[in-house]
Scaffold this motif. Structure first.
Motif, PDB file in Angstrom:
ATOM      1  N   SER A 107      -5.736  14.168 -35.520  1.00 30.32           N
ATOM      2  CA  SER A 107      -5.305  12.786 -35.662  1.00 30.32           C
ATOM      3  C   SER A 107      -3.844  12.711 -36.110  1.00 30.32           C
ATOM      4  CB  SER A 107      -6.205  12.064 -36.656  1.00 30.32           C
ATOM      5  OG  SER A 107      -5.764  10.756 -36.864  1.00 30.32           O
ATOM      6  N   LEU A 108      -3.476  13.552 -37.040  1.00 34.96           N
ATOM      7  CA  LEU A 108      -2.089  13.589 -37.513  1.00 34.96           C
ATOM      8  C   LEU A 108      -1.147  14.007 -36.391  1.00 34.96           C
ATOM      9  CD1 LEU A 108      -0.107  13.402 -39.884  1.00 34.96           C
ATOM     10  CD2 LEU A 108      -0.601  15.795 -40.355  1.00 34.96           C
ATOM     11  N   ILE A 109      -1.548  14.992 -35.599  1.00 35.84           N
ATOM     12  CA  ILE A 109      -0.722  15.438 -34.475  1.00 35.84           C
ATOM     13  C   ILE A 109      -0.548  14.310 -33.465  1.00 35.84           C
ATOM     14  CG2 ILE A 109      -0.698  16.984 -32.464  1.00 35.84           C
ATOM     15  CD1 ILE A 109      -1.977  19.112 -34.317  1.00 35.84           C
ATOM     16  N   ARG A 110      -1.634  13.574 -33.170  1.00 38.38           N
ATOM     17  CA  ARG A 110      -1.539  12.448 -32.237  1.00 38.38           C
ATOM     18  C   ARG A 110      -0.609  11.357 -32.767  1.00 38.38           C
ATOM     19  NH1 ARG A 110      -7.172  12.405 -32.336  1.00 38.38           N
ATOM     20  NH2 ARG A 110      -7.904  14.089 -31.040  1.00 38.38           N
ATOM     21  N   MET A 111      -0.665  11.091 -34.068  1.00 38.35           N
ATOM     22  CA  MET A 111       0.217  10.077 -34.660  1.00 38.35           C
ATOM     23  C   MET A 111       1.671  10.487 -34.534  1.00 38.35           C
ATOM     24  SD  MET A 111      -1.850   8.831 -38.076  1.00 38.35           S
ATOM     25  CE  MET A 111      -0.321   8.632 -38.923  1.00 38.35           C
ATOM     26  N   ARG A 157       6.927   9.875 -31.805  1.00 41.19           N
ATOM     27  CA  ARG A 157       8.033  10.470 -31.041  1.00 41.19           C
ATOM     28  C   ARG A 157       8.167   9.804 -29.675  1.00 41.19           C
ATOM     29  NH1 ARG A 157       7.903  16.721 -31.026  1.00 41.19           N
ATOM     30  NH2 ARG A 157      10.040  16.391 -30.340  1.00 41.19           N
ATOM     31  N   ASP A 158       7.052   9.474 -29.031  1.00 42.42           N
ATOM     32  CA  ASP A 158       7.103   8.763 -27.757  1.00 42.42           C
ATOM     33  C   ASP A 158       7.737   7.387 -27.936  1.00 42.42           C
ATOM     34  OD1 ASP A 158       5.895  10.877 -26.443  1.00 42.42           O
ATOM     35  OD2 ASP A 158       3.891   9.961 -26.443  1.00 42.42           O
ATOM     36  N   GLN A 203       9.881   6.453 -30.280  1.00 36.30           N
ATOM     37  CA  GLN A 203      11.322   6.627 -30.513  1.00 36.30           C
ATOM     38  C   GLN A 203      12.066   6.931 -29.220  1.00 36.30           C
ATOM     39  OE1 GLN A 203      11.286   9.713 -33.578  1.00 36.30           O
ATOM     40  NE2 GLN A 203      12.162   8.235 -35.006  1.00 36.30           N
ATOM     41  N   ARG A 204      11.475   7.776 -28.371  1.00 39.78           N
ATOM     42  CA  ARG A 204      12.109   8.129 -27.101  1.00 39.78           C
ATOM     43  C   ARG A 204      12.208   6.899 -26.199  1.00 39.78           C
ATOM     44  NH1 ARG A 204      10.020  12.733 -26.345  1.00 39.78           N
ATOM     45  NH2 ARG A 204       7.954  11.978 -25.768  1.00 39.78           N
ATOM     46  N   ASN A 205      11.146   6.096 -26.151  1.00 38.16           N
ATOM     47  CA  ASN A 205      11.162   4.883 -25.326  1.00 38.16           C
ATOM     48  C   ASN A 205      12.201   3.884 -25.820  1.00 38.16           C
ATOM     49  OD1 ASN A 205       9.125   5.873 -23.703  1.00 38.16           O
ATOM     50  ND2 ASN A 205       7.495   4.837 -24.842  1.00 38.16           N
ATOM     51  N   VAL A 206      12.287   3.702 -27.127  1.00 39.65           N
ATOM     52  CA  VAL A 206      13.292   2.787 -27.686  1.00 39.65           C
ATOM     53  C   VAL A 206      14.694   3.285 -27.351  1.00 39.65           C
ATOM     54  CG1 VAL A 206      14.328   1.944 -29.840  1.00 39.65           C
ATOM     55  CG2 VAL A 206      11.856   1.844 -29.527  1.00 39.65           C
ATOM     56  N   ALA A 207      14.927   4.571 -27.494  1.00 35.66           N
ATOM     57  CA  ALA A 207      16.247   5.130 -27.206  1.00 35.66           C
ATOM     58  C   ALA A 207      16.624   4.945 -25.738  1.00 35.66           C
ATOM     59  CB  ALA A 207      16.283   6.608 -27.581  1.00 35.66           C
ATOM     60  N   GLU A 208      15.683   5.192 -24.829  1.00 37.36           N
ATOM     61  CA  GLU A 208      15.972   5.046 -23.400  1.00 37.36           C
ATOM     62  C   GLU A 208      16.228   3.588 -23.023  1.00 37.36           C
ATOM     63  OE1 GLU A 208      13.000   6.889 -20.976  1.00 37.36           O
ATOM     64  OE2 GLU A 208      13.267   8.837 -21.955  1.00 37.36           O
ATOM     65  N   LEU A 209      15.406   2.686 -23.526  1.00 40.79           N
ATOM     66  CA  LEU A 209      15.602   1.274 -23.203  1.00 40.79           C
ATOM     67  C   LEU A 209      16.864   0.717 -23.851  1.00 40.79           C
ATOM     68  CD1 LEU A 209      11.928  -0.005 -23.463  1.00 40.79           C
ATOM     69  CD2 LEU A 209      13.327   0.143 -21.385  1.00 40.79           C
ATOM     70  N   SER A 210      17.213   1.209 -25.009  1.00 40.80           N
ATOM     71  CA  SER A 210      18.418   0.731 -25.694  1.00 40.80           C
ATOM     72  C   SER A 210      19.686   1.141 -24.962  1.00 40.80           C
ATOM     73  CB  SER A 210      18.462   1.253 -27.124  1.00 40.80           C
ATOM     74  OG  SER A 210      17.393   0.714 -27.865  1.00 40.80           O
ATOM     75  N   GLN A 211      19.616   2.184 -24.158  1.00 38.25           N
ATOM     76  CA  GLN A 211      20.789   2.636 -23.411  1.00 38.25           C
ATOM     77  C   GLN A 211      21.080   1.744 -22.199  1.00 38.25           C
ATOM     78  OE1 GLN A 211      20.143   6.729 -22.406  1.00 38.25           O
ATOM     79  NE2 GLN A 211      20.515   7.453 -24.490  1.00 38.25           N
ATOM     80  N   LEU A 212      20.100   0.942 -21.797  1.00 33.24           N
ATOM     81  CA  LEU A 212      20.305   0.052 -20.658  1.00 33.24           C
ATOM     82  C   LEU A 212      21.198  -1.116 -21.062  1.00 33.24           C
ATOM     83  CD1 LEU A 212      16.662  -0.163 -19.244  1.00 33.24           C
ATOM     84  CD2 LEU A 212      18.535   1.283 -18.433  1.00 33.24           C
ATOM     85  N   SER A 213      21.980  -1.586 -20.113  1.00 35.29           N
ATOM     86  CA  SER A 213      22.824  -2.753 -20.381  1.00 35.29           C
ATOM     87  C   SER A 213      21.961  -4.013 -20.367  1.00 35.29           C
ATOM     88  CB  SER A 213      23.924  -2.852 -19.321  1.00 35.29           C
ATOM     89  OG  SER A 213      23.346  -3.179 -18.067  1.00 35.29           O
ATOM     90  N   ASP A 214      22.545  -5.125 -20.843  1.00 36.29           N
ATOM     91  CA  ASP A 214      21.817  -6.391 -20.837  1.00 36.29           C
ATOM     92  C   ASP A 214      21.476  -6.810 -19.403  1.00 36.29           C
ATOM     93  OD1 ASP A 214      21.844  -6.610 -23.584  1.00 36.29           O
ATOM     94  OD2 ASP A 214      23.675  -7.818 -23.635  1.00 36.29           O
ATOM     95  N   PRO A 257      11.319  -3.174 -28.786  1.00 41.98           N
ATOM     96  CA  PRO A 257      10.313  -2.563 -29.666  1.00 41.98           C
ATOM     97  C   PRO A 257       8.867  -2.769 -29.181  1.00 41.98           C
ATOM     98  CG  PRO A 257      11.936  -3.714 -30.973  1.00 41.98           C
ATOM     99  CD  PRO A 257      12.200  -4.069 -29.531  1.00 41.98           C
ATOM    100  N   ARG A 258       8.561  -3.971 -28.657  1.00 43.64           N
ATOM    101  CA  ARG A 258       7.199  -4.220 -28.167  1.00 43.64           C
ATOM    102  C   ARG A 258       6.909  -3.437 -26.896  1.00 43.64           C
ATOM    103  NH1 ARG A 258       7.929 -10.345 -28.910  1.00 43.64           N
ATOM    104  NH2 ARG A 258       9.142  -9.819 -27.119  1.00 43.64           N
ATOM    105  N   VAL A 259       7.889  -3.328 -26.012  1.00 43.07           N
ATOM    106  CA  VAL A 259       7.698  -2.563 -24.778  1.00 43.07           C
ATOM    107  C   VAL A 259       7.493  -1.094 -25.121  1.00 43.07           C
ATOM    108  CG1 VAL A 259       8.802  -1.776 -22.646  1.00 43.07           C
ATOM    109  CG2 VAL A 259       8.962  -4.171 -23.321  1.00 43.07           C
ATOM    110  N   ALA A 260       8.303  -0.571 -26.040  1.00 42.92           N
ATOM    111  CA  ALA A 260       8.201   0.838 -26.432  1.00 42.92           C
ATOM    112  C   ALA A 260       6.865   1.137 -27.096  1.00 42.92           C
ATOM    113  CB  ALA A 260       9.352   1.196 -27.378  1.00 42.92           C
ATOM    114  N   ALA A 261       6.326   0.165 -27.802  1.00 43.70           N
ATOM    115  CA  ALA A 261       5.028   0.361 -28.480  1.00 43.70           C
ATOM    116  C   ALA A 261       3.849   0.106 -27.548  1.00 43.70           C
ATOM    117  CB  ALA A 261       4.931  -0.564 -29.696  1.00 43.70           C
ATOM    118  N   GLY A 262       4.129  -0.396 -26.342  1.00 47.55           N
ATOM    119  CA  GLY A 262       3.058  -0.670 -25.385  1.00 47.55           C
ATOM    120  C   GLY A 262       2.335  -1.971 -25.662  1.00 47.55           C
ATOM    121  N   GLN A 263       2.974  -2.890 -26.385  1.00 44.70           N
ATOM    122  CA  GLN A 263       2.341  -4.151 -26.758  1.00 44.70           C
ATOM    123  C   GLN A 263       2.926  -5.349 -26.014  1.00 44.70           C
ATOM    124  OE1 GLN A 263       3.060  -4.238 -30.941  1.00 44.70           O
ATOM    125  NE2 GLN A 263       1.502  -2.713 -31.408  1.00 44.70           N
ATOM    126  N   TYR A 264       3.772  -5.098 -25.046  1.00 46.75           N
ATOM    127  CA  TYR A 264       4.450  -6.198 -24.343  1.00 46.75           C
ATOM    128  C   TYR A 264       3.530  -6.838 -23.323  1.00 46.75           C
ATOM    129  CZ  TYR A 264       8.003  -8.709 -21.720  1.00 46.75           C
ATOM    130  OH  TYR A 264       8.735  -9.685 -21.093  1.00 46.75           O
TER     131      TYR A 264
END
Length: 90
Positions: free
Chosen positions: A44-48, A53-54, A56-67, A81-88
């Motif tokens: 469970s800890l490994i999955r968390m 990390r996933d 953080q990677r998604n936020v970093a990739e989406l943040s690099q895109l222009s408006d 943040p919602r898209v990166a968390a899969g809640q969008y």
């Protein structure tokens, strides 16, 4: 209970009493069962950690895109943040 000192010192199983050998096996089994009970918690800890990390990677990739690029895919910078968390729900 641990094996008797004489059993450890001689290192010959034939000189150990049967009772001592049985206790040694009980201890080994108890340790194995204890480790087995900890396995789900460790997984469970490994999955968390992987999920974080996933995220953080998604936020970093989406943040690099222009408006403009974000608008092309129907997102605003505040949606990242919602898209990166899969809640969008867009």
């Amino acid at each position: 209970m641990r094996p008797s000192l004489s059993c450890i010192a001689t290192s010959e199983l034939s000189q150990c009493t049967t009772l001592t050998y049985i206790h040694f096996n009980d201890d080994a089994r108890a340790r194995a069962e204890s480790n087995y009970r900890r396995l789900p918690m460790l997984l469970s800890l490994i999955r968390m950690i992987q999920a974080f990390r996933d995220y953080q990677r998604n936020v970093a990739e989406l943040s690099q895109l222009s408006d403009r690029e974000l608008a092309d895919i129907g997102l605003d910078r505040s949606d990242i943040p919602r898209v990166a968390a899969g809640q969008y729900q867009g």
